[in-house]
Design a protein around this motif. Sequence first.
Motif, PDB file in Angstrom:
ATOM      1  N   GLN A  23       0.826  -1.210   0.000  1.00 50.43           N
ATOM      2  CA  GLN A  23       0.000   0.000   0.000  1.00 50.43           C
ATOM      3  C   GLN A  23       0.860   1.259   0.000  1.00 50.43           C
ATOM      4  N   LEU A  24       1.894   1.279   0.829  1.00 49.24           N
ATOM      5  CA  LEU A  24       2.748   2.469   0.920  1.00 49.24           C
ATOM      6  C   LEU A  24       3.526   2.699  -0.365  1.00 49.24           C
ATOM      7  N   MET A  25       4.109   1.649  -0.919  1.00 51.65           N
ATOM      8  CA  MET A  25       4.890   1.807  -2.141  1.00 51.65           C
ATOM      9  C   MET A  25       4.007   2.262  -3.296  1.00 51.65           C
ATOM     10  N   ALA A  26       2.769   1.755  -3.357  1.00 49.41           N
ATOM     11  CA  ALA A  26       1.834   2.207  -4.389  1.00 49.41           C
ATOM     12  C   ALA A  26       1.482   3.671  -4.191  1.00 49.41           C
ATOM     13  N   GLN A  27       1.256   4.072  -2.945  1.00 47.15           N
ATOM     14  CA  GLN A  27       0.952   5.470  -2.654  1.00 47.15           C
ATOM     15  C   GLN A  27       2.095   6.389  -3.082  1.00 47.15           C
TER      16      GLN A  27
END
Length: 241
Positions: A23-27
């Motif tokens: 989720q963080l890397m996509a954000q």
Amino acid sequence: MQFSGKTVIITGAGKGIGRACAQLMAQRGAKVVALSRTQSDLDSLRDEFGAHGIRVDLADPAAARAAMAEAGTADYLINSAGINVLESVLDMTEAGYEAVLGINLRAALICCQEFARARVAAGGGGAIVNITSIAGHRGFQDHLCYAASKAGLEGATRVLAKELGPHGIRVNAVAPTITLTELAAEAWSDPAKSQPMMVRHPLNRFAEAEEVAQAIALLLSSDSSMVSGAVLPVDGGFLAV
């Protein structure tokens, strides 16, 4: 969006720390290639932010290599897949050993190897973060094989950093304390069990999965361009006291 235009492979991406990393890397702009053995988790990651999912049982070495081949050449690798089988020293079984070491250590090394081979073929560069544990530094009841797997992965991280550094590939690890994933939150909900452990943390709390993911993102980023072969505790000070 410091990872815009980059691709990250994340093992164990369906749940817990791996999912928080996805989720963080996509954000932050990365294209996520998610490896998990649970199709419903992969489907939800695809629906949430378009992750490319690969269903695989990493306990099978051939399947792990095939999944990494399908994932293709990426800029980053996060090894988050992990399991534990709670067995005491006197009760350790071969099945428990094979399960824990097979996922936590052998699969991680296979994924590192295949990632590195692809990076070297592409001209080098890139970064790996392996997720270990404070259990590799302190002795916890019924964690014999788990501790061995995580301590082994930290030793391997240093070898990986040494051998892959000349190719411009950085390799680091994070060693989280108890992290309040959905499963862990339930396991540690009893104050009689959690409080004696919590008081050993100077920050007087356990970690959130998002906090571990943020530390991993830091180690992958160009802000850590001179950091390789390191093990970063994400433990609220547990190992310092």
